[in-house]
Design a protein around this motif. Structure first.
Motif, short mmCIF file in Angstrom:
data_model
loop_
_atom_site.label_atom_id
_atom_site.label_comp_id
_atom_site.label_asym_id
_atom_site.label_seq_id
_atom_site.Cartn_x
_atom_site.Cartn_y
_atom_site.Cartn_z
N THR A 1 31.31 42.10 21.93
CA THR A 1 30.45 40.91 22.00
C THR A 1 30.50 40.34 23.42
OG1 THR A 1 32.34 39.67 21.19
CG2 THR A 1 30.68 40.28 19.57
N MET A 2 31.51 40.78 24.19
CA MET A 2 31.66 40.28 25.56
C MET A 2 30.85 41.13 26.53
SD MET A 2 35.28 39.99 27.67
CE MET A 2 35.75 41.69 27.36
N GLY A 3 30.09 40.49 27.40
CA GLY A 3 29.33 41.22 28.41
C GLY A 3 30.12 41.28 29.71
N VAL A 4 29.58 42.01 30.70
CA VAL A 4 30.28 42.14 31.99
C VAL A 4 30.42 40.78 32.67
CG1 VAL A 4 30.15 43.15 34.31
CG2 VAL A 4 29.55 44.54 32.32
N LYS A 5 29.35 39.95 32.60
CA LYS A 5 29.39 38.64 33.26
C LYS A 5 30.48 37.76 32.63
CE LYS A 5 26.61 34.66 34.66
NZ LYS A 5 27.68 33.74 34.26
N GLU A 6 30.51 37.74 31.29
CA GLU A 6 31.55 36.95 30.61
C GLU A 6 32.94 37.41 31.01
OE1 GLU A 6 30.65 36.12 26.16
OE2 GLU A 6 29.35 37.76 26.82
N MET A 7 33.09 38.74 31.11
CA MET A 7 34.39 39.30 31.49
C MET A 7 34.77 38.84 32.89
SD MET A 7 35.50 43.32 31.45
CE MET A 7 34.55 43.84 32.85
N ARG A 8 33.81 38.89 33.81
CA ARG A 8 34.04 38.42 35.19
C ARG A 8 34.43 36.94 35.18
NH1 ARG A 8 34.14 42.61 39.04
NH2 ARG A 8 32.13 43.58 39.37
N ASP A 9 33.68 36.13 34.42
CA ASP A 9 33.95 34.67 34.37
C ASP A 9 35.35 34.40 33.84
OD1 ASP A 9 31.42 34.32 35.33
OD2 ASP A 9 30.52 33.73 33.39
N MET A 10 35.71 35.10 32.77
CA MET A 10 37.02 34.89 32.16
C MET A 10 38.14 35.22 33.14
SD MET A 10 38.19 36.48 28.52
CE MET A 10 36.64 36.18 27.70
N LEU A 11 37.96 36.34 33.87
CA LEU A 11 38.97 36.76 34.84
C LEU A 11 39.07 35.76 35.99
CD1 LEU A 11 38.10 40.57 34.87
CD2 LEU A 11 40.32 39.63 34.22
N ARG A 12 37.89 35.25 36.41
CA ARG A 12 37.89 34.28 37.52
C ARG A 12 38.63 33.00 37.10
NH1 ARG A 12 32.86 34.51 38.62
NH2 ARG A 12 32.27 32.61 37.53
N GLU A 13 38.36 32.56 35.86
CA GLU A 13 39.05 31.36 35.36
C GLU A 13 40.56 31.58 35.29
OE1 GLU A 13 37.34 30.12 31.58
OE2 GLU A 13 35.35 30.24 32.51
N ALA A 14 40.96 32.84 35.00
CA ALA A 14 42.40 33.14 34.92
C ALA A 14 43.01 33.32 36.31
CB ALA A 14 42.60 34.41 34.10
N GLY A 15 42.16 33.24 37.35
CA GLY A 15 42.67 33.31 38.72
C GLY A 15 42.66 34.70 39.33
N VAL A 16 41.96 35.64 38.68
CA VAL A 16 41.88 37.00 39.24
C VAL A 16 40.73 37.05 40.24
CG1 VAL A 16 41.44 39.44 38.71
CG2 VAL A 16 42.81 38.06 37.15
N GLU A 17 41.02 37.51 41.45
CA GLU A 17 39.97 37.61 42.47
C GLU A 17 38.93 38.63 42.02
OE1 GLU A 17 41.92 38.75 46.05
OE2 GLU A 17 42.86 36.78 46.33
N PHE B 1 36.60 41.71 41.98
CA PHE B 1 36.59 43.06 42.53
C PHE B 1 35.15 43.56 42.46
CE2 PHE B 1 40.93 42.48 41.83
CZ PHE B 1 41.71 43.59 42.12
N LYS B 2 34.76 44.38 43.43
CA LYS B 2 33.39 44.91 43.41
C LYS B 2 33.22 45.82 42.18
CE LYS B 2 30.07 47.38 46.31
NZ LYS B 2 30.06 48.84 46.16
N LEU B 3 34.20 46.73 42.00
CA LEU B 3 34.17 47.61 40.84
C LEU B 3 35.16 47.09 39.80
CD1 LEU B 3 34.06 50.98 42.81
CD2 LEU B 3 32.19 49.96 41.53
N ILE B 4 35.06 47.60 38.58
CA ILE B 4 35.88 47.05 37.50
C ILE B 4 36.94 48.04 37.05
CG2 ILE B 4 35.80 46.11 35.15
CD1 ILE B 4 32.78 45.44 35.86
N PRO B 5 38.22 47.73 37.32
CA PRO B 5 39.29 48.60 36.82
C PRO B 5 39.46 48.37 35.32
CG PRO B 5 40.06 47.09 38.57
CD PRO B 5 38.75 46.60 38.09
N LEU B 6 39.98 49.35 34.62
CA LEU B 6 40.21 49.25 33.18
C LEU B 6 41.09 48.05 32.84
CD1 LEU B 6 40.13 50.33 30.25
CD2 LEU B 6 42.04 51.82 30.82
N VAL B 7 42.10 47.82 33.67
CA VAL B 7 43.06 46.75 33.37
C VAL B 7 42.39 45.37 33.38
CG1 VAL B 7 43.95 46.38 35.73
CG2 VAL B 7 45.48 46.09 33.76
N HIS B 8 41.32 45.19 34.15
CA HIS B 8 40.59 43.91 34.14
C HIS B 8 39.97 43.67 32.77
CE1 HIS B 8 39.92 42.95 38.68
NE2 HIS B 8 41.18 43.23 38.38
N PHE B 9 39.37 44.74 32.24
CA PHE B 9 38.79 44.62 30.90
C PHE B 9 39.88 44.27 29.88
CE2 PHE B 9 38.47 47.02 26.87
CZ PHE B 9 37.52 46.22 26.23
N LEU B 10 41.03 44.95 29.98
CA LEU B 10 42.12 44.71 29.02
C LEU B 10 42.63 43.27 29.08
CD1 LEU B 10 44.12 48.07 29.44
CD2 LEU B 10 42.51 47.47 27.62
#
Length: 315
Positions: free
Chosen positions: A94-110, A112-121
């Motif tokens: 149900t999560m899209g790429v943008k939501e994933m990016r937003d969630m990571l940014r809120e958690a303080g993750v800089e 990345f241009k490309l998406i490593p598997l661990v970011h999704f996890l």
């Protein structure tokens, strides 16, 4: 298959800490590892918190990411946005790429241009990435031994596969030689039948008509019985050669099949030894539970190459 790092296991990153002065740098280091290594690190870090029942999902996702990685396959570590989007679609997220990016940014993750598997996890499980990058990865020596045992299993299955192929080829040659022999036997029978038919005809003639005719027939019969007709002679030679060839081919086929069976038995024993060792080390506290689970999962995968009657599992 086995890949680099947590893959070919020559330098397992389990006991090693991630490189970097800050957590951000450590995450970047983790993100450079191959998909499998990222997943194993994640499993080790959160095994007791929530990851244990999720292990099979991570196993499947690693394979999907590897397939989607057009260039590096299993040796890759990150996907572009389009492929990451495809992955999320494939797993009906149900999560899209943008939501994933937003969630990571809120958690303080800089970003990345490309998406490593661990970011999704991290995004998927809302995991504490600071804890992740500083997680202790368990006993290096035990894990290395388990991984070496797994490699032996895989090498033995490779050998068993080659032997099975060899046995099939020999068996196919044996069947062909058997058919050749049958053909030769049929030809010999047909030549013998023709010879016997002529003998019977000439014998009959020696019993009919006048003395002159009988004597002529007797002379013909004697000449006929004295000669060794070429087609018959050839059929006998061919049959003898085909018989020898068939026996040799059958012996080779039997030997090849026995060697193939022995290879499978060797592999089966190595599987059992590895499973017993995994059980022993997994029961210890502080072992790299995720990494050991992964070795065991690869072992189950290897079992698919074993015949079912020898303890294999369905593909």
């Amino acid at each position: 298959g086995i890949n680099a790092e947590y893959g070919d296991f020559s330098s397992p990153p389990n006991h090693a800490m991630l490189h970097g002065k800050t957590d951000q740098e450590k995450l970047a280091d983790l993100s450079k590892k191959v998909y499998k290594a990222q997943a194993i690190w994640f499993l080790n870090a959160f095994w007791n918190d929530f990851a244990q029942p999720e292990a099979e999902n991570l196993w499947n996702w690693v394979h999907i990411w590897s397939n989607l990685d057009q260039e590096k396959k299993a040796e890759g570590n990150e996907l572009d946005e389009l492929m990451a989007h495809r992955f999320l679609e494939q797993i009906h997220s149900t999560m899209g790429v943008k939501e994933m990016r937003d969630m990571l940014r809120e958690a303080g993750v800089e970003k990345f241009k490309l998406i490593p598997l661990v970011h999704f996890l991290v995004a998927k499980y809302k995991a504490d990435w600071h804890k992740l990058v500083n997680a202790i990865q368990g006993d290096n020596v035990e894990l290395e031994k388990a991984q070496k045992m797994l490699q032996q299993v895989q090498a033995l299955f490779e050998e068993a596969g080659k032997r099975a192929k060899e046995a099939s080829a020999r068996e196919s040659e044996s069947r062909a030689a058997e058919e050749e022999l049958q053909k030769a036997v049929n030809e010999l029978k047909s030549q013998e039948d023709a010879f016997n038919k002529k003998t019977a005809e000439l014998t009959k003639k020696t019993e009919e008509g006048g003395v002159v005719q009988k004597n002529k027939a007797k002379a013909e019969l004697a000449a006929h019985l004295a000669e060794d007709p070429l087609p018959l002679r050839k059929a006998k030679i061919t049959t003898e050669a085909a018989h020898k060839k068939s026996e040799k081919a059958m012996a080779e086929a039997v030997a090849a099949r026995e060697a193939a069976d022995k290879s499978v038995d060797d592999a089966k024993k190595q599987v059992e030894d590895t499973e017993a060792y995994l059980k022993e080390v997994s029961s210890k506290t502080g072992s790299a539970k995720g990494a050991l689970w992964w070795v065991d999962r690869e072992l189950q995968e290897a079992r698919k190459y074993m015949p079912l009657k020898k303890g294999g599992v369905a593909k």
